[in-house]
Design an enzyme around this catalytic site. Sequence first.
Site, PDB file in Angstrom:
ATOM      1  N   HIS A 171       4.820 -20.947 -14.341  1.00  0.00           N
ATOM      2  CA  HIS A 171       6.153 -20.385 -14.587  1.00  0.00           C
ATOM      3  C   HIS A 171       6.607 -19.544 -13.394  1.00  0.00           C
ATOM      4  O   HIS A 171       7.773 -19.582 -12.997  1.00  0.00           O
ATOM      5  CB  HIS A 171       6.142 -19.524 -15.846  1.00  0.00           C
ATOM      6  N   HIS A 212      -0.760 -15.348 -19.793  1.00  0.00           N
ATOM      7  CA  HIS A 212      -1.572 -15.308 -18.579  1.00  0.00           C
ATOM      8  C   HIS A 212      -2.181 -13.932 -18.445  1.00  0.00           C
ATOM      9  O   HIS A 212      -1.666 -12.943 -18.991  1.00  0.00           O
ATOM     10  CB  HIS A 212      -0.727 -15.612 -17.334  1.00  0.00           C
ATOM     11  N   ASP A 216      -3.167 -13.722 -12.792  1.00  0.00           N
ATOM     12  CA  ASP A 216      -2.449 -14.990 -12.627  1.00  0.00           C
ATOM     13  C   ASP A 216      -1.050 -14.769 -12.069  1.00  0.00           C
ATOM     14  O   ASP A 216      -0.554 -15.556 -11.255  1.00  0.00           O
ATOM     15  CB  ASP A 216      -2.356 -15.722 -13.970  1.00  0.00           C
TER      16      ASP A 216
END
Length: 299
Positions: A171, A212, A216
Site C-alpha cells: 500500500h 503491517h 514494514d
Amino acid sequence: MSLYIGREASKLWKRFWAEITTELKLLFENWKYLVAGIICQYIHGLAARGVHYFHQPGPILQDVGFFLLPELGQDKAYISETVFTFIFVSFFLWTFHPFILKSKKIYTVLIWCRVLAFLVACQILRVITFYSTQLPGPNYHCREGSKLATLPPPGIRGVLYGCGDLIFSSHMIFSLVFVRTYQKYGTRRFIKQCAWFTVVIQSLLIVAARKHYTVDVVVAWYTVNLVLYFIDHKLPELPDRSASFLLPLSKDGRTKEENHKLLNGNSGDPIDRRLRTPVNGKFLEEGNTVHVDTVMNGV
C-alpha cells in the site's frame, strides 16, 4: 445560452479527440512497456499469494507502533483501505485530465509507463524481502486460531486476506509512487501538500489497523523514495507539452498548429508557453510568476 453551451461542447469534443489521436500514437509506440508493467503486477500478486503457503501464525512481535497507536479493531479496519482507495482513484483520474482540461502538463501513456517502471522496481525488492523472512502476520485473519492464517487461500479474497507478504508494505509503495509523481508533474501546491499529509495518515492507519508492523511502513518510506530517486534520474524526462512534434500532421499542413492550440488551450500567447516549460525536469506550480524563455534540459 444554448449557443454558448453548444460552442463550448464543440471545443471540448475537439480537444478530447485531438488528445485521443496523440495518446493513441504514443500507445502504439510504447504499448510493450505498459503490457510488461501490467504483467509484472500480476506476477507480484502471484508472489504475494505464494508466500501465504509459508506463513505460520504465531505470537505478534513487539512493535512500538502498536504501543503508541490505538487499535482500530476489525469493525474499523476498512478506514485504511478507504484512504488508500481515495489516493489510488484520485491519481488515476488525474493522469487522464489532459483529455478534458485545457491546462495539461503530461501525456497519459508516458506517465503510466514511468509509474509502472517505479512500481515494478519496488515490487521486485519487496518480493525478495518477504520471501527472505516470513514474519507472523499481525492482521486479525493471520493470527493463531484463524482459518485464513494458512492456505488454502480464501479464493478471490486473497488480495485482502493475504498473509506473509509484510516487509515492506505494498500500500505504501503505490501511495508513495503516486504522490511523488504528482509532486513532480502536478501544478497545484495545495494538492501536493494535502497528498503528502494523506500518505502520512495512511501510514498511521496501516499500523493502527494491524495490517503491517511499523517496520514494514518505515522500510517502505525510505526504500521507495530511494528507488524512485535513482530510477527517475535514469529514465528520460517526459517531453514538454509546449513542443508539438508528437502531434499528427494533416494534408493542409495546419493541423499541427491547430492541435497544439487544442491540447494546450486556445491561446497561443508566448507567456502561456513559458509557464508550461519545465525547468530541470520539474513543472512550475500554478501561482508562480517565474517565466522561462528557453527549454532547459529538454528531451
